[in-house]
Each structure stands twice: as C-alpha cells, then as structure tokens.
Design a protein around this motif. Sequence first.
Motif, PDB file in Angstrom:
ATOM      1  N   LYS A 253      -6.323  -9.564  -1.354  1.00 21.31           N
ATOM      2  CA  LYS A 253      -6.042  -9.463  -2.894  1.00 21.31           C
ATOM      3  C   LYS A 253      -6.452  -7.931  -2.796  1.00 21.31           C
ATOM      4  O   LYS A 253      -7.130  -7.561  -2.403  1.00 21.31           O
ATOM      5  CB  LYS A 253      -6.717  -9.968  -3.664  1.00 21.31           C
ATOM      6  CG  LYS A 253      -6.390 -11.723  -3.772  1.00 21.31           C
ATOM      7  CD  LYS A 253      -7.484 -12.323  -4.892  1.00 21.31           C
ATOM      8  CE  LYS A 253      -6.931 -13.975  -4.952  1.00 21.31           C
ATOM      9  NZ  LYS A 253      -7.753 -14.604  -5.981  1.00 21.31           N
ATOM     10  N   MET A 254      -5.144  -7.407  -3.397  1.00 22.96           N
ATOM     11  CA  MET A 254      -5.351  -5.837  -3.869  1.00 22.96           C
ATOM     12  C   MET A 254      -4.939  -5.640  -5.419  1.00 22.96           C
ATOM     13  O   MET A 254      -4.090  -6.106  -5.958  1.00 22.96           O
ATOM     14  CB  MET A 254      -4.221  -4.856  -3.117  1.00 22.96           C
ATOM     15  CG  MET A 254      -4.306  -3.443  -3.357  1.00 22.96           C
ATOM     16  SD  MET A 254      -3.306  -2.466  -2.124  1.00 22.96           S
ATOM     17  CE  MET A 254      -1.725  -2.949  -2.983  1.00 22.96           C
ATOM     18  N   ARG A 255      -6.153  -4.929  -5.646  1.00 21.19           N
ATOM     19  CA  ARG A 255      -6.234  -4.371  -7.282  1.00 21.19           C
ATOM     20  C   ARG A 255      -6.127  -2.681  -7.282  1.00 21.19           C
ATOM     21  O   ARG A 255      -6.765  -2.236  -6.343  1.00 21.19           O
ATOM     22  CB  ARG A 255      -7.551  -4.943  -7.988  1.00 21.19           C
ATOM     23  CG  ARG A 255      -7.516  -6.763  -7.689  1.00 21.19           C
ATOM     24  CD  ARG A 255      -8.583  -6.901  -8.714  1.00 21.19           C
ATOM     25  NE  ARG A 255      -8.699  -8.436  -8.629  1.00 21.19           N
ATOM     26  CZ  ARG A 255      -8.189  -9.229  -9.655  1.00 21.19           C
ATOM     27  NH1 ARG A 255      -7.437  -8.829 -10.444  1.00 21.19           N
ATOM     28  NH2 ARG A 255      -8.160 -10.533  -9.343  1.00 21.19           N
ATOM     29  N   VAL A 256      -5.404  -2.475  -8.115  1.00 21.30           N
ATOM     30  CA  VAL A 256      -5.350  -1.029  -8.098  1.00 21.30           C
ATOM     31  C   VAL A 256      -5.914  -0.305  -9.738  1.00 21.30           C
ATOM     32  O   VAL A 256      -5.313  -0.907 -10.629  1.00 21.30           O
ATOM     33  CB  VAL A 256      -3.905  -0.448  -7.950  1.00 21.30           C
ATOM     34  CG1 VAL A 256      -3.734   1.071  -7.873  1.00 21.30           C
ATOM     35  CG2 VAL A 256      -3.377  -1.078  -6.664  1.00 21.30           C
ATOM     36  N   PHE A 257      -6.401   0.693  -9.517  1.00 25.60           N
ATOM     37  CA  PHE A 257      -6.918   1.469 -10.700  1.00 25.60           C
ATOM     38  C   PHE A 257      -6.468   3.006 -10.632  1.00 25.60           C
ATOM     39  O   PHE A 257      -6.509   3.493  -9.606  1.00 25.60           O
ATOM     40  CB  PHE A 257      -8.434   1.297 -10.883  1.00 25.60           C
ATOM     41  CG  PHE A 257      -8.952   1.850 -12.231  1.00 25.60           C
ATOM     42  CD1 PHE A 257      -9.038   1.132 -13.382  1.00 25.60           C
ATOM     43  CD2 PHE A 257      -9.309   3.063 -12.369  1.00 25.60           C
ATOM     44  CE1 PHE A 257      -9.554   1.662 -14.646  1.00 25.60           C
ATOM     45  CE2 PHE A 257      -9.819   3.578 -13.496  1.00 25.60           C
ATOM     46  CZ  PHE A 257      -9.816   2.950 -14.503  1.00 25.60           C
TER      47      PHE A 257
ATOM     48  N   VAL B  92       0.939  -1.407  -0.115  1.00 22.03           N
ATOM     49  CA  VAL B  92       0.135   0.025   0.014  1.00 22.03           C
ATOM     50  C   VAL B  92       0.681   0.897   0.021  1.00 22.03           C
ATOM     51  O   VAL B  92       0.615   2.221  -0.633  1.00 22.03           O
ATOM     52  CB  VAL B  92      -1.069   0.022   1.197  1.00 22.03           C
ATOM     53  CG1 VAL B  92      -1.561   1.371   1.380  1.00 22.03           C
ATOM     54  CG2 VAL B  92      -2.177  -1.133   1.070  1.00 22.03           C
ATOM     55  N   LEU B  93       1.903   1.189   0.687  1.00 21.41           N
ATOM     56  CA  LEU B  93       2.929   2.324   0.892  1.00 21.41           C
ATOM     57  C   LEU B  93       3.644   2.515  -0.309  1.00 21.41           C
ATOM     58  O   LEU B  93       3.458   3.815  -0.862  1.00 21.41           O
ATOM     59  CB  LEU B  93       3.909   2.108   2.117  1.00 21.41           C
ATOM     60  CG  LEU B  93       3.672   2.189   3.366  1.00 21.41           C
ATOM     61  CD1 LEU B  93       4.591   1.764   4.267  1.00 21.41           C
ATOM     62  CD2 LEU B  93       3.079   3.687   3.833  1.00 21.41           C
ATOM     63  N   ASP B  94       3.736   1.446  -1.124  1.00 16.38           N
ATOM     64  CA  ASP B  94       4.439   1.530  -2.526  1.00 16.38           C
ATOM     65  C   ASP B  94       3.517   2.142  -3.713  1.00 16.38           C
ATOM     66  O   ASP B  94       3.742   3.123  -4.381  1.00 16.38           O
ATOM     67  CB  ASP B  94       5.002   0.317  -2.969  1.00 16.38           C
ATOM     68  CG  ASP B  94       5.823   0.360  -4.168  1.00 16.38           C
ATOM     69  OD1 ASP B  94       6.751   0.869  -4.255  1.00 16.38           O
ATOM     70  OD2 ASP B  94       5.336  -0.369  -4.930  1.00 16.38           O
ATOM     71  N   VAL B  95       2.166   1.909  -3.517  1.00 17.09           N
ATOM     72  CA  VAL B  95       1.300   2.392  -4.515  1.00 17.09           C
ATOM     73  C   VAL B  95       1.010   3.890  -4.420  1.00 17.09           C
ATOM     74  O   VAL B  95       0.995   4.702  -5.174  1.00 17.09           O
ATOM     75  CB  VAL B  95      -0.173   1.510  -4.401  1.00 17.09           C
ATOM     76  CG1 VAL B  95      -1.190   2.601  -4.990  1.00 17.09           C
ATOM     77  CG2 VAL B  95       0.096   0.296  -4.765  1.00 17.09           C
ATOM     78  N   PHE B  96       1.024   4.423  -3.027  1.00 15.46           N
ATOM     79  CA  PHE B  96       0.710   5.723  -2.696  1.00 15.46           C
ATOM     80  C   PHE B  96       1.859   6.620  -2.454  1.00 15.46           C
ATOM     81  O   PHE B  96       1.873   7.762  -2.178  1.00 15.46           O
ATOM     82  CB  PHE B  96      -0.173   5.942  -1.862  1.00 15.46           C
ATOM     83  CG  PHE B  96      -1.668   5.280  -2.279  1.00 15.46           C
ATOM     84  CD1 PHE B  96      -2.552   6.002  -3.169  1.00 15.46           C
ATOM     85  CD2 PHE B  96      -2.095   4.002  -1.606  1.00 15.46           C
ATOM     86  CE1 PHE B  96      -3.613   5.120  -3.428  1.00 15.46           C
ATOM     87  CE2 PHE B  96      -3.444   3.219  -1.764  1.00 15.46           C
ATOM     88  CZ  PHE B  96      -4.250   3.808  -2.454  1.00 15.46           C
TER      89      PHE B  96
END
Length: 307
Positions: free
Chosen positions: A299-303, A13-17
């Motif tokens: 499971k994490m999905r990102v858009f 999560v930290l990497d995504v944001f």
Amino acid sequence: MQSPHVSVLLEEVLDVFKDTKGNFIDCTLGYGGHSSALLKANSNLNLIACDRDDEAIEFSKKKLSEFGERVRIYKSKFSELIQILDQNDKKNVKGLLADIGVSSLQLDKNDRGFSINSDTLDMRMNQSDGLSAYDVINSYNKEKLAEILYKYAELTNANFIAQKIIEARKTKAITSAKELASIVGTRPIKGRSVSPAILVCQAIRIEVNNELGELEMLLESIKNAKFNGCKVAIISFHSLEDRIVKNTFKEWAKECICPSFAIRCECGGNHALGKILTKKAITPSKEEIAVNSRSSCAKMRVFEFKG
C-alpha cells in the motif's frame, strides 16, 4: 544491471514524482529498482539514498554508477538518514520515498534466515547488528515472546505458540527458521490464507529490526526537517505499518490542533503542514500481482508538504 528484486508499484511511484525537481531521498535503496527508474525518467533529480544491507549497497553503487555525481549513497538506518544531511541538502529535497519491506533477495537467500524454509535463523537487515532472530527465539521468556507475537502478528493464540517455542527449546536450541516453522505450524489458519509460521517469522523480523520504531522515527524526522514543497511516498506491506503512516499523514494535514475536548477552535487553524494526495492507499494492479505475488499486500500513501 538487472536487479534481483522486483520493485513494487514502480509505475505508480514514477507517476507520483514525474514532475519533481531537486534532491530526491530514497530511504530504502535496496537493489536500486525505484531509484534507477526515477533517475532515468527524470533528469532533474539528484539521488540521496541509504540502506542497512552491505550487499544491497554494493550492488546499487554499481547499478547507479552511470548517473555519476547525481547519486550519493549512505549506509544508514532510514530513520537516521535525514539527520546526516546538511541544511543545503534539506532545502532542496522535493521528493522522498520509503519502501518499507524486505527485498525478495533477502527473503530468498537461505543464509539470511527470513524465509520459513531457511536453514538459518537470522533476519537482521544489517548483519552487523547484535540482536538476531536466533537470540529472540532462544532467549526471550514466554511473556515477552507472546507479547511480540500478539502485537506484531496479531495472533490471538500468542500465549499458546510462545509456550510451544519454550517447550521445544528445552531440548535444544532452535537454529533454523525451518525448524521454528515446524514447531509453530505451517498449515493455514482457519479462515485465513496464511500460516502461523509465516506470521511468527514476520513478528520476529519486526522485533529484530525494530521496524515499527524505525518507521515512526523516520516520519518524525521528516516532519522536523521542514521540507518545502516535498512529496513523501511511503510503501508499506503490513497493516500496522500502514496504520502508522495513515494516522501520521492525517495529523500532518490537520488545520486545527486543539485538543479533542475543546468546545471550539482556539488555535486559529492554519496548522496543516500540507495535504494528503491519496484519499485511499494506492495498491498494485491485478497485472502486477500476477507477475509478482509478493506485491499483493503493498500500500502506498502520499503526502505533499506546503511549498
């Protein structure tokens, strides 16, 4: 403050944001694990968060107090949070996280009735809501019970289990999750590592909290908000939830919105709202699962919406 709940996929999560600047929405604040880590790691974020659980809200207000005016917390269903925000807030939303799961503390607390070992039968994420697990188990007819057991737990013998519950409650009301578990069975289903009791409790919890409906309404409200250049990360723990997220992201990424029977594109294309950033769902590492076994099905999905 040490959180009583272990946040799943925290590093991911930290990497995504990591490069996100502006307003960040945490739709499922819980005990502030994800939000606290994001605020510490990224001074360019301002948090707007919500939860349905009074205990979680009070804990997180104290935990996040060090960040002062960078934090706003609402008591709200996550499907309703975006509607509360004004246009200025919405314009500057650049990140959104929803961790669609029950916290470890809720699972472990006996009086919440989430665990198959609980002496109560509640399962409400917001204890002010009317419908509880007790109501479902003791008032739904066989057909309705079987329907939610088949739909939400994918139990092929849903009718049989529903009948067992009906027969048991003829003698007296079923008042605890522990009692319910003994009625439906705690031995693992053949060929699976999970028991009927766990799946039944999962189905009842989804029904009580309208979890799939809430997720669908959240995704619809995100779409309608028309966020500009916003990354959306959804963490789910159930195949039905993940399917909803996966299919919704696919719809949002479609350039062509012509009906499937159309011979050729007539819409002109260019209708994609953004792009999917995760070709496959992000799942926990072996190391994370070893430390927190409850993370195993996350499971994490990102858009990302167009900027």
